[in-house]
Design an enzyme around this catalytic site. Structure first.
Site, short mmCIF file in Angstrom:
data_model
loop_
_atom_site.label_atom_id
_atom_site.label_comp_id
_atom_site.label_asym_id
_atom_site.label_seq_id
_atom_site.Cartn_x
_atom_site.Cartn_y
_atom_site.Cartn_z
N GLY A 18 25.45 -10.64 69.70
CA GLY A 18 26.83 -10.74 70.15
C GLY A 18 27.85 -10.59 69.04
CB THR A 20 30.01 -5.90 69.29
OG1 THR A 20 28.97 -5.27 68.55
CG2 THR A 20 31.12 -4.90 69.57
CE LYS A 41 27.55 -1.59 64.49
NZ LYS A 41 26.97 -2.89 64.77
CG ASP A 50 27.91 -2.40 68.72
OD1 ASP A 50 27.87 -2.61 69.95
OD2 ASP A 50 27.00 -2.76 67.94
#
Length: 233
Positions: A18, A20, A41, A50
């Site tokens: 979790g 993201t 990212k 993501d």
């Protein structure tokens, strides 16, 4: 050397933890209070979902290739995916993208790939990327049984690299199945690591979507994460 007022790196005790939602939630909450926040990212494998989530959460218009400079098709550790795809991961692309985003924003939220010990290249781990970016970390861990071991190992690994740990968030709490482990884990983790647990975040179906309502995401984050304890202005 960047300090806590300029960015944070979101890592986890494993994959599918979790990160993201927590990273995007922080971005949305910061944006709501007027912070000029950017997201990144550096590496994604399998898909770019993501990076797209982060871009949506932060409401930025940076090109996806800047937010996510390295993309590999195979949903594996980057070093393995690169080997299968017969490509070389160029770390300078991450440095260049990060430097560009630093120029655009006052505060950066950077989400890692998998956990802190995941190999990006055979000779380069996520922990080394964190050191390269000179960011403190926020560790995202599960809320239930087994998280003590995973969290303590992640904290110890980060400390080996002299990475500053700003806080820990326990994520994905499901109240209908929560028991003694979930009730006692926050206190035990703080006691055993000396790192503050700044949030226990429940699973929320409305956020289990590629593009959630950003206002709801920000308010949910404010409700469950004491992010001001991270020293963010």
């Amino acid at each position: 050397m960047r300090n806590m007022a300029q960015g944070i790196f979101i890592t986890g005790t494993g994959t599918e933890i979790g990160k993201t939602v927590i990273a995007g939630g922080l971005a949305a909450a910061l944006k709501q209070v007027g912070t000029d926040v950017g997201v990144m990212k550096p590496i994604s494998t399998g898909d770019t979902a993501d990076a797209r989530f982060l871009k949506h959460a932060a409401q930025v218009d940076d090109e996806l290739s800047l937010i996510n400079p390295i993309y590999l098709r195979q949903p594996l550790a980057p070093s393995v995916a690169a080997r299968i795809e017969r490509t070389e991961i160029d770390l300078s692309r991450i440095e260049t993208a990060f430097a560009e985003l630093q120029q655009r924003y006052d505060f950066m939220i950077v989400e890692g790939v998998g956990g802190i010990a995941v190999p990006i290249r055979d000779d380069f781990l996520v922990a080394q990327l964190i050191k390269q970016l000179s960011l403190p970390i926020l560790i995202v861990a599960t809320a239930g049984l087994g998280t003590l071991n995973h969290t303590l190992l992640t904290v110890a690994f980060a400390q080996q690299f002299n990475i500053h740990i700003a806080g820990i968030v326990l994520n994905g709490l499901r109240s209908e199945s929560a028991g003694l482990a979930e009730a006692t884990n926050p206190v035990e983790i703080e006691k055993l690591t000396g790192v503050p647990v700044i949030g226990v975040v429940p699973y929320e179906k409305q956020l289990d979507t590629p593009y959630p309502d950003v206002t709801f995401l920000a308010e949910f984050t404010n409700q469950h994460i004491a992010w001001r304890k991270l020293g963010i202005p």
